[in-house]
Design an enzyme around this catalytic site. Sequence first.
Site, PDB file in Angstrom:
ATOM      1  N   ASP A  81       0.841  -1.200   0.000  1.00 41.45           N
ATOM      2  CA  ASP A  81       0.000   0.000   0.000  1.00 41.45           C
ATOM      3  C   ASP A  81       0.881   1.257   0.000  1.00 41.45           C
ATOM      4  O   ASP A  81       1.881   1.310   0.713  1.00 41.45           O
ATOM      5  CB  ASP A  81      -0.863  -0.045   1.280  1.00 41.45           C
ATOM      6  CG  ASP A  81      -1.982   0.965   1.273  1.00 41.45           C
ATOM      7  OD1 ASP A  81      -2.414   1.371   0.183  1.00 41.45           O
ATOM      8  OD2 ASP A  81      -2.440   1.334   2.381  1.00 41.45           O
ATOM      9  N   HIS A  82       0.517   2.254  -0.784  1.00 41.42           N
ATOM     10  CA  HIS A  82       1.219   3.556  -0.790  1.00 41.42           C
ATOM     11  C   HIS A  82       2.731   3.426  -0.866  1.00 41.42           C
ATOM     12  O   HIS A  82       3.458   3.885   0.014  1.00 41.42           O
ATOM     13  CB  HIS A  82       0.857   4.372   0.451  1.00 41.42           C
ATOM     14  CG  HIS A  82      -0.540   4.894   0.411  1.00 41.42           C
ATOM     15  ND1 HIS A  82      -0.926   5.950  -0.386  1.00 41.42           N
ATOM     16  CD2 HIS A  82      -1.651   4.476   1.057  1.00 41.42           C
ATOM     17  CE1 HIS A  82      -2.205   6.170  -0.223  1.00 41.42           C
ATOM     18  NE2 HIS A  82      -2.677   5.275   0.635  1.00 41.42           N
ATOM     19  N   HIS A 178      -7.424   9.828   5.030  1.00 37.21           N
ATOM     20  CA  HIS A 178      -6.839   8.746   5.831  1.00 37.21           C
ATOM     21  C   HIS A 178      -7.013   9.041   7.315  1.00 37.21           C
ATOM     22  O   HIS A 178      -7.171  10.176   7.715  1.00 37.21           O
ATOM     23  CB  HIS A 178      -5.347   8.611   5.515  1.00 37.21           C
ATOM     24  CG  HIS A 178      -5.077   8.045   4.160  1.00 37.21           C
ATOM     25  ND1 HIS A 178      -4.458   8.750   3.175  1.00 37.21           N
ATOM     26  CD2 HIS A 178      -5.357   6.828   3.647  1.00 37.21           C
ATOM     27  CE1 HIS A 178      -4.350   7.983   2.098  1.00 37.21           C
ATOM     28  NE2 HIS A 178      -4.892   6.819   2.355  1.00 37.21           N
ATOM     29  N   HIS A 206      -9.646   4.863  -0.628  1.00 36.70           N
ATOM     30  CA  HIS A 206      -8.693   4.975   0.474  1.00 36.70           C
ATOM     31  C   HIS A 206      -9.381   5.712   1.608  1.00 36.70           C
ATOM     32  O   HIS A 206     -10.319   6.470   1.385  1.00 36.70           O
ATOM     33  CB  HIS A 206      -7.437   5.734   0.021  1.00 36.70           C
ATOM     34  CG  HIS A 206      -6.520   4.871  -0.781  1.00 36.70           C
ATOM     35  ND1 HIS A 206      -5.325   4.413  -0.307  1.00 36.70           N
ATOM     36  CD2 HIS A 206      -6.661   4.348  -2.021  1.00 36.70           C
ATOM     37  CE1 HIS A 206      -4.752   3.657  -1.214  1.00 36.70           C
ATOM     38  NE2 HIS A 206      -5.546   3.599  -2.281  1.00 36.70           N
ATOM     39  N   GLY A 207      -8.908   5.500   2.824  1.00 40.54           N
ATOM     40  CA  GLY A 207      -9.528   6.176   3.957  1.00 40.54           C
ATOM     41  C   GLY A 207     -10.924   5.644   4.202  1.00 40.54           C
ATOM     42  O   GLY A 207     -11.874   6.402   4.416  1.00 40.54           O
ATOM     43  N   SER A 209     -12.160   3.957   6.727  1.00 40.30           N
ATOM     44  CA  SER A 209     -12.673   3.990   8.101  1.00 40.30           C
ATOM     45  C   SER A 209     -13.563   5.202   8.316  1.00 40.30           C
ATOM     46  O   SER A 209     -13.208   6.304   7.900  1.00 40.30           O
ATOM     47  CB  SER A 209     -11.509   4.065   9.104  1.00 40.30           C
ATOM     48  OG  SER A 209     -10.898   2.816   9.263  1.00 40.30           O
TER      49      SER A 209
HETATM   50 ZN   LIG Z   1      -4.470   5.030   1.415  1.00 43.27          ZN
END
Ligand SMILES: [Zn+2]
Length: 278
Positions: A81-82, A178, A206-207, A209
Amino acid sequence: MLVNLVDVLKLAEERQCAVGAFNTPNLECIHAVLHAAEKLNVPVILSHAQLHEEVSPLGKIGPVMVLAAQRAKVPVCVHLDHCETLDYMREALDLGFTGVMYDGSLLPYAENLANTQKAVAMAKPYGAGVEAELGALASREGGASNASGPVYTDPDEAVVFCRETGIDAFAPSFGTAHGIYKAKPVLDLDRVKVIAEKTGLPLVMHGGSGVSPEDYRTGIRNGLRKINYYSYMSKAGTNAVRELLAREDVTFFHDLAYAAEQAMEADAEKAMRVFAGL
Ligand SMILES: [Zn+2]
């Protein structure tokens, strides 16, 4: 079983759902995520973020993730990831990772494009899928805010970027951030739909949550096929440890780790149910 990013996203497309991608910087996270996925019989993605290198080096956790994926009863992709440097990406591919995300989103467009092309060329001989990002989220991985604020992805620019790089999955910026949200996020889910239609690629959130179940469902209907989710799962583990320590005089660390694992499993299961439409 270990599968690559393309195959796991194909399953999501067939089922018109999204696959959860969970960061797993330690063994408790790996167990929590795989137990939940096996219980629900859904495919899943184990991710390692370059950001976690200090607390959890790729060379230490990577082989464990790959082995756990091979032994799992459900299809599992092991994903980087990233990743911001191609050397780090090579390290993950050599360990057997089956998906990589190259993140050049903070670079000027031409540089992001050129590096993403290099990432695709590097991953291909390994049979690994590649995800890339264009536009910038409101905060970087780890919760640090972006100095310039969010840059929403332009659909037409996305089409050219996806075509010229040959990536397998695309992460647009459409309002998520994020880390832990301080206020309810306002998502541009129409933009997701347009980008999915124009690029024809599986899209990545992404992000993940802190997004409402309703927004997840709309996003999935509009073309999200991979949802990155970690912060709330990790927080659930911390809360469980805090509660246990307040309740009991715990001596052994393994009791704390186990309490965290069980709480993270419950949280991951809840997220997977929504992503899978169960
Ligand atoms: Zn991310």
